[in-house]
Design a protein around this motif. Sequence first.
Motif, PDB file in Angstrom:
ATOM      1  N   SER A 106      30.754  35.399  33.748  1.00  8.19           N
ATOM      2  CA  SER A 106      31.786  34.952  34.680  1.00  8.19           C
ATOM      3  C   SER A 106      32.611  33.862  34.022  1.00  8.19           C
ATOM      4  O   SER A 106      32.173  33.224  33.050  1.00  8.19           O
ATOM      5  CB  SER A 106      31.170  34.440  35.987  1.00  8.19           C
ATOM      6  N   CYS A 122      36.089  36.900  41.705  1.00  2.00           N
ATOM      7  CA  CYS A 122      34.806  36.247  41.982  1.00  2.00           C
ATOM      8  C   CYS A 122      35.025  35.210  43.075  1.00  2.00           C
ATOM      9  O   CYS A 122      35.076  34.008  42.809  1.00  2.00           O
ATOM     10  CB  CYS A 122      34.258  35.605  40.708  1.00  2.00           C
ATOM     11  N   CYS A 126      30.398  34.805  44.490  1.00  2.00           N
ATOM     12  CA  CYS A 126      30.105  36.195  44.142  1.00  2.00           C
ATOM     13  C   CYS A 126      28.839  36.280  43.285  1.00  2.00           C
ATOM     14  O   CYS A 126      28.410  35.308  42.673  1.00  2.00           O
ATOM     15  CB  CYS A 126      31.288  36.807  43.389  1.00  2.00           C
ATOM     16  N   ARG A 127      28.257  37.462  43.241  1.00  4.79           N
ATOM     17  CA  ARG A 127      27.072  37.696  42.432  1.00  4.79           C
ATOM     18  C   ARG A 127      27.491  38.134  41.029  1.00  4.79           C
ATOM     19  O   ARG A 127      28.328  39.029  40.895  1.00  4.79           O
ATOM     20  CB  ARG A 127      26.194  38.770  43.060  1.00  4.79           C
ATOM     21  N   ASP A 130      27.724  41.832  40.147  1.00  9.85           N
ATOM     22  CA  ASP A 130      28.809  42.660  40.677  1.00  9.85           C
ATOM     23  C   ASP A 130      29.866  42.933  39.604  1.00  9.85           C
ATOM     24  O   ASP A 130      30.748  43.760  39.808  1.00  9.85           O
ATOM     25  CB  ASP A 130      29.469  41.973  41.879  1.00  9.85           C
TER      26      ASP A 130
END
Length: 206
Positions: A106, A122, A126-127, A130
């Motif tokens: 990320s 994101c 967010c995970r 994903d």
Amino acid sequence: LPGDYRLLMTHPETTDEVWPDIPCGNECLLLQGELVSVALESTVTGIDFAVEREASITVDFVDSVSGQPLPSGDLRVFDSEGRFVNSTFAVSPSVGGLSAGTYFISFRSSGYADQLWEGLPCDNFCRPEDGTPIDLEEGEMLRLTVALDPLASIAGRITSEGSGDPISGARISVTTAEGSFVESAPTASAGRRRAGRLRPRRPRVL
């Protein structure tokens, strides 16, 4: 000297290991290894290490609108199950010391929308899993160019229709055009409120 010993192998481009060939990552503990017994006036042979060359991920950030490089950014790396591995903040952040395998990453930079690889938003915690997974090979030095979207903001003032006096404590909520919640907060004493860190799209103010 005769006695029992434990062995640690380190190198800046490989994963640390203790004997016999036990990878131990960034927090190597000699007690993880087995003892090697050395007798007086003897030589112990066969103490060999087969090490794995470490991989790395480096990111260059650019503005998605202008294409210009960004002054700095944050890179976060997660393993195949979404568990945090490491992070770094720099002009071109780089995370090394990675074993071959699958990772999620990320990105964040001040004034820009958070993002997952590959170009995925994101928002709202967010995970990492994903995002699109990245498969690293042993010793691979992956370099990516990531275009981040500049953030927008909405600002205004709430006043009384009759007197024009500012109204404090009026709650302003922001959602996306599809109805997803973005943020909510009251106006200040002067009736003013700014909603920041908005991803460019069509917001709704309630």
